[in-house]
Design a protein around this motif. Sequence first.
Motif, PDB file in Angstrom:
ATOM      1  N   UNK A   9       0.798  -1.209   0.000  1.00 51.29           N
ATOM      2  CA  UNK A   9       0.000   0.000   0.000  1.00 51.29           C
ATOM      3  C   UNK A   9       0.833   1.263   0.000  1.00 51.29           C
ATOM      4  N   UNK A  10       0.428   2.231  -0.829  1.00 52.22           N
ATOM      5  CA  UNK A  10       1.060   3.537  -1.013  1.00 52.22           C
ATOM      6  C   UNK A  10       2.343   3.481  -1.835  1.00 52.22           C
ATOM      7  N   UNK A  11       2.739   2.313  -2.303  1.00 56.09           N
ATOM      8  CA  UNK A  11       3.877   2.245  -3.237  1.00 56.09           C
ATOM      9  C   UNK A  11       3.384   2.445  -4.666  1.00 56.09           C
ATOM     10  N   UNK A  12       4.272   2.997  -5.475  1.00 56.69           N
ATOM     11  CA  UNK A  12       3.955   3.235  -6.885  1.00 56.69           C
ATOM     12  C   UNK A  12       4.503   2.080  -7.735  1.00 56.69           C
ATOM     13  N   UNK A  13       3.665   1.574  -8.633  1.00 58.53           N
ATOM     14  CA  UNK A  13       4.037   0.430  -9.474  1.00 58.53           C
ATOM     15  C   UNK A  13       3.866   0.810 -10.943  1.00 58.53           C
ATOM     16  N   UNK A  14       4.856   0.433 -11.718  1.00 61.96           N
ATOM     17  CA  UNK A  14       4.811   0.664 -13.165  1.00 61.96           C
ATOM     18  C   UNK A  14       5.469  -0.518 -13.872  1.00 61.96           C
ATOM     19  N   UNK A  48      -0.654   1.831  -5.229  1.00 63.86           N
ATOM     20  CA  UNK A  48      -1.375   0.738  -4.570  1.00 63.86           C
ATOM     21  C   UNK A  48      -2.119   1.312  -3.362  1.00 63.86           C
ATOM     22  N   UNK A  49      -3.434   1.103  -3.258  1.00 61.35           N
ATOM     23  CA  UNK A  49      -4.176   1.646  -2.113  1.00 61.35           C
ATOM     24  C   UNK A  49      -3.736   0.994  -0.804  1.00 61.35           C
ATOM     25  N   UNK A  50      -3.947   1.689   0.289  1.00 59.82           N
ATOM     26  CA  UNK A  50      -3.702   1.099   1.594  1.00 59.82           C
ATOM     27  C   UNK A  50      -4.601  -0.125   1.768  1.00 59.82           C
ATOM     28  N   UNK A  91      -4.014  -7.707 -14.412  1.00 61.88           N
ATOM     29  CA  UNK A  91      -5.355  -7.819 -14.975  1.00 61.88           C
ATOM     30  C   UNK A  91      -6.445  -7.323 -14.021  1.00 61.88           C
ATOM     31  N   UNK A  92      -6.422  -7.763 -12.747  1.00 59.33           N
ATOM     32  CA  UNK A  92      -7.529  -7.439 -11.850  1.00 59.33           C
ATOM     33  C   UNK A  92      -7.229  -6.301 -10.874  1.00 59.33           C
ATOM     34  N   UNK A  93      -6.026  -5.724 -10.939  1.00 56.20           N
ATOM     35  CA  UNK A  93      -5.703  -4.601 -10.074  1.00 56.20           C
ATOM     36  C   UNK A  93      -5.133  -5.034  -8.735  1.00 56.20           C
ATOM     37  N   UNK A  94      -4.938  -4.062  -7.841  1.00 55.32           N
ATOM     38  CA  UNK A  94      -4.375  -4.351  -6.525  1.00 55.32           C
ATOM     39  C   UNK A  94      -5.287  -5.301  -5.759  1.00 55.32           C
TER      40      UNK A  94
END
Length: 221
Positions: free
Chosen positions: A104-109, A171-173, A191-194
């Motif tokens: 959570x709170x990390x940025x992913x690319x 990524x949401x908490x 595909x389905x998100x966090x």
Amino acid sequence: MLLAISACSFNRDEEVMMDWHTSPKPQAIMPGNIAGKTVVRQYAYNNMENWRPYGNQKCRVFYRRDIVVDFDYGDKDMSRGDIVYHVVPGSVRGHRLSRIVAFGEERVRIKEGQLYINGKVLDTFYGRFQHKGMDLKQYIDLRKRIDRDKSEAHVMRMKKQCKVNMREIIVPQGHVFVVDDDWVNAYDSKQFGALPTEYIKGKVIGYVAGKEQKHKKNIPL
């Protein structure tokens, strides 16, 4: 998720994030050492086939094996690189295995088949595109040796899949971003998100040592 087709590598001048603790080889557990854990009978998917002896295409890891799961596993125990047994969001697919790559709170690319966390290259075996434990070049070389001229269409498809991109998300908490080791056979956060952490039922410790099972069966819900 915004996925697009854009080679599966990164600029070595970029800042990197390492994982020195996670092994690409899952643990084989003898039946007598499973006390206190849960055995899930025969995993039916091949999305986590990340390690094989060189050139041995008959070696399986989790696929068609009994897997060992520790259900005494919570948010405070989670580490990057953990393989988790989880519910698939919004799907009738039931439970699957995936690997935690971000919290959570990390940025992913994803850029050309390479994962970035908070702008840093995730420089580890599970941080980039692979299929059957091999990167694109290793896999193409192997296909050419075993299939010769029959592999061209498959190789072209692999090259396309290797170059996947995903715009940066946060990524949401209370969620994690999970990725399957085999990107070709994956159904994961790309595909389905966090994934909400409450969907995680346990951590995968390994698989039961012994021969793989011959008949494919779905794992229980």
